[in-house]
Write an enzyme that holds these catalytic residues in place. Structure first.
Site, mmCIF file in Angstrom:
data_model
loop_
_atom_site.group_PDB
_atom_site.id
_atom_site.type_symbol
_atom_site.label_atom_id
_atom_site.label_comp_id
_atom_site.label_asym_id
_atom_site.label_seq_id
_atom_site.Cartn_x
_atom_site.Cartn_y
_atom_site.Cartn_z
ATOM 1 N N LYS A 152 0.855 -1.194 0.000
ATOM 2 C CA LYS A 152 0.000 0.000 0.000
ATOM 3 C C LYS A 152 0.884 1.235 0.000
ATOM 4 C CE LYS A 152 -1.902 2.658 3.066
ATOM 5 N NZ LYS A 152 -1.937 3.986 2.368
ATOM 6 N N GLU A 226 10.367 1.065 10.485
ATOM 7 C CA GLU A 226 11.333 2.163 10.411
ATOM 8 C C GLU A 226 10.545 3.428 10.703
ATOM 9 O OE1 GLU A 226 12.786 5.385 9.249
ATOM 10 O OE2 GLU A 226 12.999 4.595 7.203
ATOM 11 N N CYS A 265 13.370 10.725 7.723
ATOM 12 C CA CYS A 265 13.300 10.247 9.105
ATOM 13 C C CYS A 265 14.597 10.520 9.866
ATOM 14 C CB CYS A 265 12.993 8.753 9.125
ATOM 15 S SG CYS A 265 11.356 8.333 8.490
#
Length: 470
Positions: A152, A226, A265
Site C-alpha cells: 500500500k 522504520e 526520518c
C-alpha cells in the site's frame, strides 16, 4: 542549468495517466466500491491524476492474487529469481545468490539441516517522503527471499509506484506484486490486521508504527518498523582548525537538514555545536542556509523544493509558531515561502534555523520539514548527554578531525546509524534502522533477508536402530 518540462506538458520525459486503479494479479483492477481520490502536485497544488480508493474488499482481492502466486514464486530456484530481479534489485539478488543454508553433524548418525524458506505473503506500507526508494528498500528483500507482496503506497504519493510498474510490471509473474491504493484506516489497517499476511513492514511515524504493531500482534506475526527520528548532528570545535575542504564539507553537513525539504526520518534536525567555536560556526552555517536556492524541483539548480502535501505544510508552520512561543530565536527563515508564477500554490517553507535549548518541543518532536534547532555544548560528555536526550535513535552525525573522538562518540550515541564526517549517504550493504522508538529491524543490508524468511530445520537420523525408549 536545465529545467525539465513538467509531466503532461510538451517535451516532458515522464507522463502520468489520468487515473490509476489497483495493480492486482498483474493487471489494473478498478476499486470494489468505485471510489477515487484526487492527487495534487505539491509543486503547484494542482491535481494531476486520480487514484483508486481502496477498501478491505480490494485488500482481500489482492491477497487472493498473492496467495495464488506465492507457492510457485517461492519454489523458483534462487538463480531464476535472481535473474528476474537483477534488472532492478542488484544488491539483494547478489545477497540471495550468496546465501547458504547450514548443516551440523551432531554425531555419526544424526545431522541437523537448516533451510531458508519464504514467509509466503507479506504486507508492506510505504511512506510518502521517498515513495520509490522506500518501496524498493522493502520490495527487494521480500521478493528476493521468495515472498509475494501486497503493497500500500502512501495516499499522498501513490502515482510514482504505478509509473514504475508501467516500466517493470511485466517482469514478475502475475500476483507476485500487488498494489492497493488508499487511506490508512480504509486500506492500511485491513492489510496490517489481516490473518492472511505472514509479516508486515512499515515505514512512517512512530504513533502509526505502534498501531501497526498492535494490529500484527493479534495474529502473532512479525513486523519490521522504520519510524521517526530527531537526529543530533554534532560539530566539535576542531572542524574549524583550518579553512579547508573539510571545513566546507562540515558546513554542508550542517545544511543537510534541508535535504528533501527535511522530509527524512533521519533529518539532522538538532545541530549541537561546541561552545568554543559556536558563534563562528553557526554564523557560517546560517549563511550557507541563506544561499540555498528554493524553487521548481525540475530545475537542476534547485536545492529545496516543496513539501509533500498541504497537511505537512500546515504541520511545519505550526511548529514554527511553537518554536517562537517557546522562546526560540529564529536566525533565518521561519515562514512559508512565497513563490512566483505557477509555484505560488505550492507547499513551500523557508529553510529555518532556530536557536534554543534541547528541552524545547522543536528539539524533541519530529517536525519533518526544513527546520534545524541549534544549541551549544561544553565538551564531549555534554555532547553525548544532549545527543541521547531524545525518545528516538534512528540516526546521528559526528564531525571532527580527531578519529579517536569520532569513534568514541559514534559508539556512545544511541542510534542505529551514526554518520561520521558525512551525512545522508544510504548505500546498499550499510544496515539502516533504529534504536529506542525509531523502529525494529535493519534495512538495505543482507540481514533484512532474515526478516522475510523462516528457518526450516530437518533433524535427520541415519541410524537404523531404535532409540530404546519403548
Amino acid at each position: 542549468m536545465t529545467i525539465y518540462s513538467p509531466p503532461g506538458s510538451d517535451g516532458a520525459i515522464v507522463n502520468y495517466e489520468s487515473r490509476y486503479d489497483h495493480w492486482i494479479g498483474g493487471e489494473y483492477v478498478p476499486p470494489a466500491k468505485g471510489q477515487y481520490f484526487e492527487n495534487p502536485s505539491p509543486v503547484t497544488g494542482q491535481n494531476f491524476t486520480e487514484i483508486a480508493r481502496g477498501t478491505a474488499d480490494d485488500v482481500e482481492k489482492a491477497l487472493d492474487a498473492a496467495h495464488g502466486a506465492a507457492d510457485s514464486w517461492g519454489r523458483t530456484s534462487v538463480a531464476e529469481r535472481a535473474n528476474i530481479l537483477n534488472k532492478n534489485f542488484r544488491y539483494f539478488t547478489g545477497a540471495i545468490r550468496a546465501q547458504e543454508g547450514s548443516l551440523g553433524e551432531l554425531d555419526d548418525d544424526t545431522v541437523a539441516y537448516h533451510f531458508h524458506e519464504p514467509l509466503g505473503v507479506v504486507g508492506q506500507i510505504i511512506p510518502w517522503n521517498f515513495p520509490l526508494l522506500m518501496a524498493t528498500w522493502k520490495l527487494a528483500p521480500a521478493l528476493a527471499a521468495g515472498n509475494a507482496v501486497v503493497l500500500k503506497p502512501a495516499e499522498q504519493t501513490p502515482a510514482s509506484i504505478h509509473y514504475l510498474m508501467s516500466l517493470v510490471g511485466d517482469l514478475l509473474p502475475p500476483g507476485v506484486l500487488n498494489i492497493v491504493n488508499g487511506f490508512g484506516v480504509e486500506a492500511g489497517k485491513p492489510l496490517a490486521s489481516s490473518s492472511r499476511v505472514a509479516k508486515v513492514a512499515f515505514t512512517g511515524e512512530t504513533t502509526t508504527g505502534r498501531l501497526i504493531m498492535q494490529y500484527a500482534s493479534e495474529n502473532l506475526i512479525p513486523v519490521t518498523l522504520e519510524l521517526g527520528g530527531k537526529s543530533p548532528n554534532i560539530f566539535f570545535d576542531d572542524v574549524r582548525a583550518a579553512d579547508d575542504d573539510f571545513y566546507d564539507k562540515s558546513l554542508e553537513g550542517f545544511s543537510m537538514f534541508a535535504l528533501n525539504q527535511g522530509e527524512v526520518c533521519t533529518c539532522p534536525s538538532r545541530a549541537l555545536i561546541q561552545q568554543s567555536h559556536y558563534a563562528d560556526f553557526l554564523g557560517a552555517g546560517v549563511k550557507r542556509v541563506e544561499n540555498m536556492k528554493q524553487g521548481n524541483p525540475l530545475d537542476t539548480d534547485t536545492m529545496v523544493g516543496a513539501q509533500a502535501s498541504n497537511d505537512q505544510l500546515e504541520k511545519i508552520l505550526s511548529y514554527l509558531d511553537i518554536g517562537r512561543q517557546e522562546g526560540a530565536k529564529v536566525l533565518t527563515g521561519g515562514a512559508r515561502a512565497e513563490m512566483p508564477g505557477d509555484l505560488a500554490g505550492g507547499y513551500y517553507v523557508q529553510p529555518t534555523v532556530f536557536e534554543g535549548s534541547n528541552s524545547m518541543r522543536i528539539f524533541q518532536e519530529e517536525i519533518f520539514g526544513p527546520v534545524v534547532s541549534v544549541t551549544p555544548f561544553a565538551d564531549y560528555a555534554d555532547a553525548i548527554k544532549i545527543a541521547n536526550d531524545t525518545l528516538y535513535g534512528l540516526g546521528a552525525g559526528v564531525w571532527t578531525r580527531d578519529m579517536n573522538q569520532a569513534y568514541r562518540a559514534g559508539r556512545a550515541i544511541k542510534a542505529g546509524r551514526v554518520w561520521t564526517n558525512c551525512y545522508h549517504l544510504y548505500p546498499a550493504h550499510a544496515a539502516f534502522g533504529g534504536y529506542k522508538q525509531s523502529g525494529i529491524g535493519r534495512e538495505n543490508h543482507r540481514m533484512m533477508l532474515d526478516h522475510y524468511q523462516q528457518t526450516k530445520n530437518l533433524l535427520v537420523s541415519y541410524s537404523p536402530k531404535a532409540m530404546g525408549f519403548f
